[in-house]
Design a protein around this motif. Structure first.
Motif, PDB file in Angstrom:
ATOM      1  N   LEU A 165      -0.421   3.382  -1.713  1.00 39.80           N
ATOM      2  CA  LEU A 165       0.468   2.312  -2.124  1.00 39.80           C
ATOM      3  C   LEU A 165       1.570   2.520  -2.697  1.00 39.80           C
ATOM      4  O   LEU A 165       2.939   2.041  -2.497  1.00 39.80           O
ATOM      5  N   LEU A 166       1.656   3.495  -3.651  1.00 37.10           N
ATOM      6  CA  LEU A 166       2.709   3.946  -4.515  1.00 37.10           C
ATOM      7  C   LEU A 166       3.836   4.863  -3.482  1.00 37.10           C
ATOM      8  O   LEU A 166       4.957   4.624  -3.516  1.00 37.10           O
ATOM      9  N   ALA A 167       3.326   5.622  -2.541  1.00 38.60           N
ATOM     10  CA  ALA A 167       3.806   6.245  -1.582  1.00 38.60           C
ATOM     11  C   ALA A 167       4.675   5.500  -0.722  1.00 38.60           C
ATOM     12  O   ALA A 167       5.949   5.677  -0.188  1.00 38.60           O
ATOM     13  N   LEU A 168       3.915   4.416   0.039  1.00 43.29           N
ATOM     14  CA  LEU A 168       4.534   3.482   0.889  1.00 43.29           C
ATOM     15  C   LEU A 168       5.601   2.651   0.170  1.00 43.29           C
ATOM     16  O   LEU A 168       6.504   2.099   0.999  1.00 43.29           O
ATOM     17  N   ALA A 169       5.999   2.389  -1.111  1.00 45.45           N
ATOM     18  CA  ALA A 169       6.790   1.486  -1.600  1.00 45.45           C
ATOM     19  C   ALA A 169       8.088   2.408  -1.545  1.00 45.45           C
ATOM     20  O   ALA A 169       9.232   1.787  -1.903  1.00 45.45           O
ATOM     21  N   VAL A 207      -3.396   6.508  11.453  1.00 51.87           N
ATOM     22  CA  VAL A 207      -2.689   6.334  10.306  1.00 51.87           C
ATOM     23  C   VAL A 207      -3.504   5.553   9.194  1.00 51.87           C
ATOM     24  O   VAL A 207      -4.155   4.739   9.272  1.00 51.87           O
ATOM     25  N   LEU A 208      -4.038   6.392   8.066  1.00 50.14           N
ATOM     26  CA  LEU A 208      -4.725   5.992   6.911  1.00 50.14           C
ATOM     27  C   LEU A 208      -6.013   5.209   7.288  1.00 50.14           C
ATOM     28  O   LEU A 208      -6.161   3.890   6.931  1.00 50.14           O
ATOM     29  N   ILE A 267      -2.134  -2.131   2.934  1.00 48.37           N
ATOM     30  CA  ILE A 267      -2.077  -0.730   3.764  1.00 48.37           C
ATOM     31  C   ILE A 267      -2.108  -1.288   5.178  1.00 48.37           C
ATOM     32  O   ILE A 267      -1.579  -0.444   5.862  1.00 48.37           O
ATOM     33  N   ALA A 268      -3.137  -2.291   5.605  1.00 51.27           N
ATOM     34  CA  ALA A 268      -3.039  -2.430   6.952  1.00 51.27           C
ATOM     35  C   ALA A 268      -1.849  -2.858   7.613  1.00 51.27           C
ATOM     36  O   ALA A 268      -1.512  -2.439   8.690  1.00 51.27           O
ATOM     37  N   ALA A 269      -1.242  -3.925   6.624  1.00 51.32           N
ATOM     38  CA  ALA A 269       0.094  -4.331   7.082  1.00 51.32           C
ATOM     39  C   ALA A 269       1.081  -3.150   7.527  1.00 51.32           C
ATOM     40  O   ALA A 269       1.937  -3.073   8.585  1.00 51.32           O
ATOM     41  N   ALA A 270       1.000  -1.954   6.593  1.00 52.26           N
ATOM     42  CA  ALA A 270       1.968  -0.887   6.519  1.00 52.26           C
ATOM     43  C   ALA A 270       1.598  -0.038   7.906  1.00 52.26           C
ATOM     44  O   ALA A 270       2.297   0.794   8.499  1.00 52.26           O
ATOM     45  N   VAL A 271       0.381  -0.107   8.282  1.00 51.49           N
ATOM     46  CA  VAL A 271      -0.140   0.744   9.452  1.00 51.49           C
ATOM     47  C   VAL A 271       0.511   0.375  10.697  1.00 51.49           C
ATOM     48  O   VAL A 271       0.767   0.827  11.580  1.00 51.49           O
TER      49      VAL A 271
END
Length: 221
Positions: free
Chosen positions: A40-44, A140-141, A150-154
Motif C-alpha cells: 500500500l505504501l509503495a502503490l501510493a 500481480v500481488l 490492493i485489488a483495485a490497484a491490481v
C-alpha cells in the motif's frame, strides 16, 4: 571537501509477487499484513497513506482494539527490513510515506517507459516497450488481492499491461518485427476475445508475418 555517503538504493516490485530489494539484495518481508502495508505504501507512489486508511484496509470488517498498535509494529518491522534505508519510511502527523526515487518502483517505471515510447521514434519506442513489458513477472500481488485497495490497484495494473502490450505489438509491426510479437498478440486476444483492439492487432500481426489465411479467419471469427 567531505564526500557524502551514497544513498542506499531501495526497489519495490509489485508487477508480480511483492518483492523488496535493498542495495540490490532481496529482503524477505514475512506475514500478509506486513506485506500489505509495504504494498500500500509503495502503490501510493510517494504520497502519504493515512493511518485510518491502512487500518481500514488491513481490518475491513472490524478493527481490533490493538489494530493501531499492530500497524505501528508492522511499520517498525518494515524499517528494520529496510536496514540502512530505514529513513525512506517516513512518519507523518496522520500517516506514513515511503520515499522511492526514479527506477525504484517497477509500476512507475512501466508507466514512464510507455510514456517515453509514445514520444520516441518507432525503433526506439519498440525497445522501450519491450523493457516495460518485461517488468511483469507473473500475477500481480496475487496473495494480497483480498485487500480491497490492493485489488483495485491490481485492476489498474492489468489495464496498464494491456496498454503496454497493445503499444508493443503496434510498434513491432511498424518496424518490421511482427514475427517477434505474433505469439504475444495471439495470447492477448485469447485472454479477452471480445476486446476489439487485441483482435485487430492479432489480425495485423498475422498479416504482417505472411499468414493471410489465419488473419482472414481471425477477422471472420
Amino acid at each position: 571537501m567531505a564526500v557524502g555517503c551514497p544513498q542506499t538504493s531501495v526497489r519495490v516490485e509489485v508487477l508480480g509477487p511483492l518483492r523488496l530489494l535493498v542495495d540490490g539484495a532481496g529482503v524477505d518481508v514475512p506475514g500478509p499484513k506486513r506485506r500489505a502495508v509495504l504494498a500500500l505504501l509503495a502503490l501510493a507512489e510517494g504520497r502519504i497513506v493515512t493511518v485510518d486508511r491502512l487500518v481500514d484496509a488491513l481490518w475491513p470488517s472490524q478493527v481490533p482494539d490493538s489494530g493501531r498498535q499492530a500497524l505501528h509494529n508492522h511499520v517498525s518491522r518494515l524499517r528494520g527490513h529496510l536496514g540502512a534505508a530505514s529513513d525512506r519510511l517516513e512518519t507523518r502527523h496522520d500517516g506514513y510515506r515511503l520515499v522511492l526515487g526514479a527506477g525504484e518502483l517497477d509500476l512507475a517505471e512501466a508507466r514512464a517507459l510507455l510514456s517515453a515510447a509514445q514520444h520516441d521514434g518507432a525503433a526506439g519506442g519498440y525497445d522501450l516497450l519491450r523493457q516495460a513489458h518485461e517488468l511483469w513477472r507473473g500475477p500481480v500481488l496475487a496473495d494480497l488481492t483480498g485487500i480491497e485497495p490492493i485489488a483495485a490497484a491490481v485492476e489498474d495494473c492489468a489495464r496498464l499491461r494491456q496498454d503496454v502490450t497493445d503499444a508493443l505489438i503496434t510498434q513491432a509491426i511498424a518496424v518490421g518485427r511482427a514475427e517477434q510479437v505474433v505469439g504475444l498478440a495471439a495470447a492477448s486476444s485469447a485472454a479477452d476475445p471480445l476486446r476489439e483492439p487485441a483482435v485487430l492487432l492479432l489480425v495485423r500481426a498475422l498479416a504482417a508475418t505472411g499468414q493471410a489465411p489465419g488473419a482472414l479467419h481471425t477477422a471472420r471469427e
